[in-house]
Design an enzyme around this catalytic site. Structure first.
Site, PDB file in Angstrom:
ATOM      1  N   SER A   1       0.817  -1.214   0.000  1.00 46.92           N
ATOM      2  CA  SER A   1       0.000   0.000   0.000  1.00 46.92           C
ATOM      3  C   SER A   1       0.853   1.268   0.000  1.00 46.92           C
ATOM      4  CB  SER A   1      -0.938   0.008   1.205  1.00 46.92           C
ATOM      5  OG  SER A   1      -0.215   0.211   2.398  1.00 46.92           O
TER       6      SER A   1
ATOM      7  N   LYS B   1       0.785   4.341   6.919  1.00 43.40           N
ATOM      8  CA  LYS B   1       0.249   5.233   5.879  1.00 43.40           C
ATOM      9  C   LYS B   1       0.792   6.654   6.044  1.00 43.40           C
ATOM     10  CE  LYS B   1      -2.864   2.387   3.973  1.00 43.40           C
ATOM     11  NZ  LYS B   1      -2.217   1.193   4.594  1.00 43.40           N
TER      12      LYS B   1
END
Lengths: 201, 201
Positions: free
Chosen positions: A121, A158
């Site tokens: 990701s 993230k």
DNA sequence: AAATATACTGTACAAATATATAGCATAAAA
DNA sequence: TTTTATGCTATATATTTGTACAGTATATTT
């Protein structure tokens, strides 16, 4: 490991300093010199106390027979933490896979552990599967920082973004969606942020 | 720094081993014990030779007064090499920017230096600008390895591909073209390959 | 051919060093 | 209250240790 008194700390630091300076440990007399004691027994009894508390080892009969005992996890062994897929809350979802021989001052910021990356990701940030991201436990986060965050029982890596109080977690990969935090519904917390990365080919 | 004889190397290794084991340097007698000498002067004269050649320092009068002189570049200080845009041939296009405190055994393969990455031609391999790629000087290259190659007077970091004797260097970025090596026209050589990567945020 | 470096054995000894014992004083724990 | 830990001074000593000196032998350099 028991606590040291301030005087014992001084003696331990004196030993560390002496070794740094000369390359070999001090004698009792050397310690007295450095710290202003007038009796070798002052040093001797401090050494025995340090030995009893586990901070040094003394080789009986050997001159300068002082060996600094490395504290497990302090500065030279950084744990690599892997995330388990399912989540059971807090940081128990983590498990220490192994240790890497590296100082916590290796990167510009001190850090606490390496997080082993799962998934892609963050691939456009140059973070690939199995990379080890150096994580510093901190709440001092700015927009654009790469953070380790816990949402309900999931832990994820993230980009952090906060605007008008709305927190978003942004992936660095088109195939993933951004995560919008609803602070009423989600149990959200920041664990720390990335301060570096290593990859073993 | 002069070369050591095989016997002197043994003595030096003996000292290193002893320090690792006990935490403090050996006495002359300790060295004799370890290496089977029967006279303390055997150790003494080896120590003087090692001192003369700059591998150790001896503190006169002090018991165990042996200090290992760190060799600049051997195991604890890895140079970071930046590439200068223009090329003036061989490895003189490189310049050492600084040193990183890290063992050359940090990754699975031993390596020789860190190369500071310029450009984004390998971004899909998770290698970004200013990343430090650990380079091992070797000619032992397999297809798919990330290599440092010299083509004429340019040095570049790319995937290596060889098929039926045709060598190609492949970027990991759509925006860049693959490089096909014409061994007749190009002055081509492999400098080494990547064995790891570190990134400082 | 002579000097120097290497590679040891063997002996000797002054200086360096670990370590025990005897005290004195204060603070904390049992 | 008595022990135990802390934090020293002071003195003494057996042992450890560095180091010098005297040899022997081989290999390398000048």
């Amino acid at each position: 490991m028991k606590e040291l008194t301030s005087q014992q700390k001084k003696v331990l630091q004196c030993i560390e300093f002496y070794i740094k300076k000369t390359g070999f440990p001090p004698t009792r007399a050397n310690i007295c010199n450095e710290l202003g004691f007038k009796s070798p027994n002052a040093a001797e009894s401090h050494l025995r106390a340090l030995e009893k508390k586990g901070f040094i080892e003394i080789t009986s009969g050997a001159s300068r027979g002082i060996n600094l005992v490395k504290k497990q996890n302090s500065e030279n062994k950084i744990p690599v933490i892997g995330l388990i897929a399912a989540g059971y809350g807090t940081e128990s979802i983590e498990e220490v896979e192994r240790f890497i021989d590296c100082k916590n001052t290796f990167f510009e910021s001190k850090f606490d552990y390496f997080l082993k990356v799962q998934g892609l990701s963050m691939k456009d940030a140059g973070i690939l599967e199995d990379d080890l991201v150096a994580i510093k436990r901190t709440q001092d986060i700015k927009n654009g920082d790469i953070v380790v965050a816990k949402i309900d029982d999931e832990v994820t890596l993230k980009y952090f973004s906060s605007k008008d109080g709305d927190i978003k977690l942004l992936p660095a990969n088109e195939d993933f969606d951004e995560i919008i935090i609803d602070q009423n519904r989600n149990d959200f917390s920041i664990i720390g942020k990335s301060v570096g990365l290593i990859r073993e080919n």
